[in-house]
Design a protein around this motif. Structure first.
Motif, PDB file in Angstrom:
ATOM      1  N   ASN A  37      23.795  -3.611  -2.071  1.00  0.00           N
ATOM      2  CA  ASN A  37      23.352  -3.721  -0.689  1.00  0.00           C
ATOM      3  C   ASN A  37      24.603  -3.513   0.173  1.00  0.00           C
ATOM      4  O   ASN A  37      25.555  -4.277   0.055  1.00  0.00           O
ATOM      5  CB  ASN A  37      22.771  -5.109  -0.436  1.00  0.00           C
ATOM      6  CG  ASN A  37      22.430  -5.373   1.020  1.00  0.00           C
ATOM      7  OD1 ASN A  37      22.349  -4.472   1.826  1.00  0.00           O
ATOM      8  ND2 ASN A  37      22.253  -6.643   1.354  1.00  0.00           N
ATOM      9  N   TYR A  44      19.699  -7.749  -6.844  1.00  0.00           N
ATOM     10  CA  TYR A  44      18.719  -6.675  -7.056  1.00  0.00           C
ATOM     11  C   TYR A  44      18.699  -6.249  -8.522  1.00  0.00           C
ATOM     12  O   TYR A  44      18.361  -5.105  -8.844  1.00  0.00           O
ATOM     13  CB  TYR A  44      19.053  -5.493  -6.131  1.00  0.00           C
ATOM     14  CG  TYR A  44      19.120  -5.925  -4.686  1.00  0.00           C
ATOM     15  CD1 TYR A  44      17.971  -5.995  -3.905  1.00  0.00           C
ATOM     16  CD2 TYR A  44      20.326  -6.332  -4.118  1.00  0.00           C
ATOM     17  CE1 TYR A  44      18.016  -6.438  -2.599  1.00  0.00           C
ATOM     18  CE2 TYR A  44      20.385  -6.793  -2.814  1.00  0.00           C
ATOM     19  CZ  TYR A  44      19.230  -6.846  -2.062  1.00  0.00           C
ATOM     20  OH  TYR A  44      19.275  -7.302  -0.765  1.00  0.00           O
ATOM     21  N   LYS A  51      14.172 -11.451  -4.803  1.00  0.00           N
ATOM     22  CA  LYS A  51      13.807 -10.040  -4.922  1.00  0.00           C
ATOM     23  C   LYS A  51      12.963  -9.780  -6.158  1.00  0.00           C
ATOM     24  O   LYS A  51      11.950  -9.082  -6.100  1.00  0.00           O
ATOM     25  CB  LYS A  51      15.068  -9.170  -4.960  1.00  0.00           C
ATOM     26  CG  LYS A  51      15.698  -8.935  -3.602  1.00  0.00           C
ATOM     27  CD  LYS A  51      16.443 -10.134  -3.090  1.00  0.00           C
ATOM     28  CE  LYS A  51      17.099  -9.860  -1.741  1.00  0.00           C
ATOM     29  NZ  LYS A  51      17.867 -11.023  -1.244  1.00  0.00           N
ATOM     30  N   SER A  60      17.992  -1.187  -5.972  1.00  0.00           N
ATOM     31  CA  SER A  60      17.750  -2.043  -4.804  1.00  0.00           C
ATOM     32  C   SER A  60      16.494  -1.573  -4.074  1.00  0.00           C
ATOM     33  O   SER A  60      15.801  -0.669  -4.531  1.00  0.00           O
ATOM     34  CB  SER A  60      18.954  -2.069  -3.845  1.00  0.00           C
ATOM     35  OG  SER A  60      18.959  -0.957  -2.988  1.00  0.00           O
TER      36      SER A  60
END
Length: 390
Positions: free
Chosen positions: A179, A210, A241, A324
Motif C-alpha cells: 500500500n 494484504y 482485509k 492488494s
C-alpha cells in the motif's frame, strides 16, 4: 472552561491525510453530486456469515464477560500457529512468537515505542502507509526514507541507502503486497532483507495486511517463509482485509521472540487483552474453510481487470497491480498528484488519493481502491475519460 494545550508529541503527529480526503469528498457530496469514492481503503464487503455466527454465539458465554487473560487466550494464538503452518509452512510457537493486536495499525504504531529510544533511526518506505510515521513520532525517533521506484518494482534498493543512515538504523518497516503501489515482493528480496538486517542489526517489521490478496494465481510471500526471518523480525497480520473484519479491530504479530515480548510488555500496560468473543470468532476465521477468502480475492481480481481495461480504453497508460486492493496510477503531464486528484473530484466526481500523501516519492501518482462494484469502476473510468486528458 479551561483550555489545556496538547503535548508537544501530539502536536508533532502527522496530519491525518485521510481525514482531509474524507472532508473534501463530503463537501462535493453536500453539493448534490454523486461521488465515486476510490480514495479510501475501507473494505466494502460484509464479514463472512460463519464468522459473524461464531461471534454471536461467543458473546453469550459468561467466561468472556470477565477480563480476558492479559496476553490473550491460548486457543487463539494456537489458531494463529496453525494458520501459519497451513498457509506458509512456517512453524510458530504460539506462546512466545505470537502477540494479539488491537488491529494491525495498533501494532505498527506500537513497534517504535517497543524498541526505540529518542533519536533512533527508522527506515520507512516512501511511498508508504502514513501511520508508520505516527509511531516514529510517538517514540521521538527519526525517520529516514527508503525510496520505492517503479524501475525497481517498488522495492527498496538497500545498496543505495546512505551508509551513515544504515549504520544508525534500528528498525525498518516493509509492506508487501504494498500500500499504495500494489507491488508484491519475492522470496529473493526477503532473503536479501534478512541478510541486510542481520548484518546491520536492524529489526524488521513486515506489514502483511494484504497477505491474502495476490493476483494471476500468485500467492503473496510471507516474510517468515525465508530462512532466518524470525531472527531479525516479525510480521503483522490483520483480519481487516482477508476476512472483511475492519471494524472488529483485531490482528496479530508473529515472529521474533524478543520483539513479541516487547509488544506484550507495552500492551500489558495499555490493555487487559481483547474481548474473548472476538478472539473466538477470529480463531474460527483462521481455522475453518477459506473459501470466503478465495471468493474475495476473485472479486478483487475481476474488479482490477475491469478497471485497468477501462482506464486503458480511455488512453491512460496504467499498470495492473500484482496484489492488494489498490491501483497506483501515473498522473498526466502538467499536474501534481494533488491538483489531479482535485480535478477528478470536482470535474469527474471521482475521489482518488494523491500520491504525495504517502511520501515524497509518491508524487506523480494517485492511488485508487478496488472497493466498489465493477459497474461503478467502469463508470469512474468513463467519467475520467470525458475530461480528455489522455
Amino acid at each position: 472552561m479551561n483550555i489545556f494545550p496538547q503535548s508537544n508529541v501530539l502536536q508533532q503527529l502527522p496530519k491525518q491525510f485521510f481525514a482531509s480526503l474524507v472532508q473534501n469528498v463530503q463537501a462535493v457530496i453536500a453539493e448534490g453530486h454523486d461521488v465515486i469514492n476510490l480514495g479510501q481503503g475501507n473494505p466494502d464487503q460484509p464479514t463472512p456469515a460463519h464468522i459473524v455466527r461464531a461471534m454471536q454465539q461467543a458473546v453469550a458465554k459468561p467466561m468472556y464477560h470477565k477480563y480476558s487473560p492479559f496476553r490473550g487466550y491460548s486457543f487463539f494464538k494456537e489458531a494463529v500457529a496453525t494458520f501459519y503452518k497451513r498457509e506458509y509452512g512456517v512453524t510458530v510457537d504460539p506462546e512466545k512468537e505470537v502477540a494479539i493486536l488491537f488491529g494491525g495499525k495498533a501494532g505498527l504504531v506500537e513497534m517504535p515505542l517497543c524498541l526505540l529510544n529518542s533519536g533512533d533511526v527508522v527506515l520507512v518506505p516512501d511511498p508508504g502507509y502514513p501511520d508508520y510515521w505516527s509511531g516514529v513520532v510517538l517514540a521521538r525517533a527519526r525517520m529516514e526514507m527508503m525510496p520505492l521506484r517503479a524501475e525497481n518494482s517498488f522495492l527498496p534498493a538497500y545498496d543505495e541507502l546512505p551508509k551513515d543512515v544504515v549504520r544508525e538504523a534500528k528498525l525498518m518497516f516493509l509492506n508487501y503486497p504494498n500500500n499504495p503501489t500494489g507491488a508484491t515482493a519475492t522470496e529473493s528480496f526477503f532473503q536479501e532483507t534478512v541478510s541486510f538486517a542481520e548484518k546491520h542489526h536492524i529489526a524488521v517489521v513486515h506489514d502483511f495486511a494484504y497477505g491474502a490478496i495476490g493476483f494471476d494465481g500468485k500467492k503473496p510471500v510471507s516474510f517468515l517463509q525465508v530462512e532466518g526471518a524470525k531472527d531479525v523480525g516479525i510480521e503483522i497480520y490483520t483480519f481487516s482485509k482477508t476476512y472483511n473484519m475492519a471494524g472488529w479491530r483485531i490482528g496479530f504479530a508473529v515472529g521474533n521472540e524478543s520483539m513479541i515480548e516487547a509488544i506484550h510488555v507495552l500492551q500489558d500496560h495499555l490493555y487487559v487483552s481483547m474481548f474473548g468473543a472476538i478472539q473466538e470468532a477470529a480463531a474460527v476465521a483462521l481455522l475453518e474453510s477459506q473459501q470466503c477468502v478465495a471468493e474475495l480475492v476473485a472479486t478483487y481480481e475481476a474488479r482490477r481487470n475491469t478497471f485497468i481495461h477501462a482506464l486503458r480504453d480511455i488512453g491512460w497508460d496504467v499498470q495492473a497491480p500484482a496484489g492488494s486492493f489498490f491501483a497506483w496510477l501515473p498522473v498526466p503531464n502538467g499536474y501534481t498528484s494533488e491538483t489531479f486528484a482535485d480535478l477528478l473530484l470536482k470535474q469527474a466526481h471521482v475521489a482518488v488519493a494523491p500520491g504525495i500523501g504517502f511520501g515524497e516519492h509518491g508524487e506523480g501518482y494517485v492511488r485508487t481502491g478496488l472497493l466498489t462494484s465493477e459497474d461503478r469502476l467502469k463508470e469512474a473510468a468513463w467519467r475520467i475519460g470525458q475530461l480528455q486528458l489522455f
